[in-house]
Design a protein around this motif. Structure first.
Motif, PDB file in Angstrom:
ATOM      1  N   ARG A  71      -1.735  -7.869  24.880  1.00 46.82           N
ATOM      2  CA  ARG A  71      -2.784  -6.906  24.595  1.00 46.82           C
ATOM      3  C   ARG A  71      -3.898  -7.057  25.537  1.00 46.82           C
ATOM      4  NH1 ARG A  71      -1.901  -6.131  18.163  1.00 46.82           N
ATOM      5  NH2 ARG A  71      -0.005  -5.109  18.252  1.00 46.82           N
ATOM      6  N   ARG A  72      -5.094  -6.137  25.662  1.00 45.99           N
ATOM      7  CA  ARG A  72      -6.109  -6.573  26.312  1.00 45.99           C
ATOM      8  C   ARG A  72      -6.947  -7.486  25.830  1.00 45.99           C
ATOM      9  NH1 ARG A  72      -6.012  -1.208  24.429  1.00 45.99           N
ATOM     10  NH2 ARG A  72      -5.591   0.567  25.847  1.00 45.99           N
ATOM     11  N   VAL A  93      -5.953 -10.381  30.636  1.00 41.90           N
ATOM     12  CA  VAL A  93      -5.563  -9.102  30.820  1.00 41.90           C
ATOM     13  C   VAL A  93      -6.681  -8.127  30.507  1.00 41.90           C
ATOM     14  CG1 VAL A  93      -3.892  -7.081  29.904  1.00 41.90           C
ATOM     15  CG2 VAL A  93      -3.180  -9.600  30.297  1.00 41.90           C
ATOM     16  N   VAL A  96      -4.425  -2.216  30.286  1.00 45.91           N
ATOM     17  CA  VAL A  96      -2.623  -2.324  30.308  1.00 45.91           C
ATOM     18  C   VAL A  96      -2.288  -0.815  30.729  1.00 45.91           C
ATOM     19  CG1 VAL A  96      -2.679  -3.879  28.287  1.00 45.91           C
ATOM     20  CG2 VAL A  96      -2.866  -1.446  27.772  1.00 45.91           C
ATOM     21  N   LEU A 142       0.344  -4.572  34.028  1.00 50.54           N
ATOM     22  CA  LEU A 142      -0.806  -5.035  33.472  1.00 50.54           C
ATOM     23  C   LEU A 142      -1.882  -5.412  34.598  1.00 50.54           C
ATOM     24  CD1 LEU A 142       0.473  -7.874  31.490  1.00 50.54           C
ATOM     25  CD2 LEU A 142      -0.198  -5.922  30.628  1.00 50.54           C
ATOM     26  N   ARG A 169       4.582  -6.243  32.855  1.00 48.03           N
ATOM     27  CA  ARG A 169       4.889  -6.786  31.463  1.00 48.03           C
ATOM     28  C   ARG A 169       5.947  -7.871  31.292  1.00 48.03           C
ATOM     29  NH1 ARG A 169       2.008  -5.282  27.059  1.00 48.03           N
ATOM     30  NH2 ARG A 169       0.902  -3.427  27.357  1.00 48.03           N
TER      31      ARG A 169
END
Length: 247
Positions: A71-72, A93, A96, A142, A169
């Motif tokens: 996730r972010r 990251v 996304v 990403l 990913r």
């Protein structure tokens, strides 16, 4: 006779309890290390592109995860042949699949038009990345940046690639949880991304560490009981055997 029997009974119970403590301690200790070996991978970060979060030469523990779980805000370990680094890469990251990421508004990175607070950046350093256009991240991919924006070979250095600097990913092998050497502990939560979606849950590392420490304490405490009890017993025996002088 009653007193001696009582002392023997207590000693027997103490011995049993110390044996149980050692056994439970060994179980916790070994289970903790086994869990860590299955769940985490150690990495040494060779550059300062993630400073001050992770400095060059730092040893980190990264939880093995599927790329779909990323996730972010996560700091991840990945390998992408188009980046031609010859080794695993550690970056953060910031966007996304489906996100639009740009730089900058009021000196802040924006994701889907929302400025992101990034307290993990070097103090006084700008969030701007020179020559960074607006990028829409393709599905399943990403966009990653280093925390040291001015010296990081990240997605912005690969914008001319066919994938526009994004990484699949599936290229992600692990998510960094903690800097273990030097001991800086768990990475701070990237709360600036909360407004855009749920953050990743922390890994089980604190619980694993607690298991290992508790196991070590039980083993040492249980093992120490025997010698201490024997010494106390000898001391009591000598005290009881001293002659009594009359008048």
């Amino acid at each position: 006779m009653g007193s001696a029997a009582g002392e023997g009974s207590k000693g027997g119970l103490g011995g049993v309890l110390s044996g149980v403590a050692v056994a439970v301690g060994l179980l916790l200790f070994l289970a903790g290390f086994g869990w860590a070996a299955v769940t985490y991978r150690p990495y040494t970060v060779p550059t300062s592109s993630m400073a001050p979060t992770i400095d060059a030469g730092d040893r980190v523990l990264a939880q093995r995860v599927d790329g779909a779980e990323v996730r972010r805000g996560d700091v991840v370990v990945f390998s992408d042949k188009t980046w031609v680094t010859g080794s695993d890469v550690v970056k953060r990251v910031v966007a996304v699949g489906g996100d639009t990421v740009a730089c900058c508004t009021d000196g802040k990175l924006t994701v889907n038009g929302k400025p992101v607070d990034e307290p993990y950046l070097p103090k006084g350093a700008p969030a701007e990345v020179q020559g960074f256009p607006t990028v829409t991240v393709p599905k399943g991919r990403l966009f990653l940046l280093g925390d040291e924006r001015q010296g990081s070979l990240d997605s912005t250095a690969h914008l001319s690639d066919a994938a526009g600097g994004t990484v699949s990913r599936s290229a992600v092998a692990a998510r960094v949880d903690s800097v273990v050497w030097p001991m800086r502990g768990m990475l701070a939560r990237p709360t600036g991304f909360e407004a855009m979606g749920t953050l990743s849950r922390p890994g089980p590392l604190p619980f694993i560490e607690a298991m290992i420490v508790a196991g070590a304490v039980l083993v040492l405490g249980g093992a120490a009981y025997g010698p201490i009890a024997a010494r106390v017993g000898r001391s009591r025996a000598r005290t009881g055997a001293e002659p009594v002088h009359v008048g």
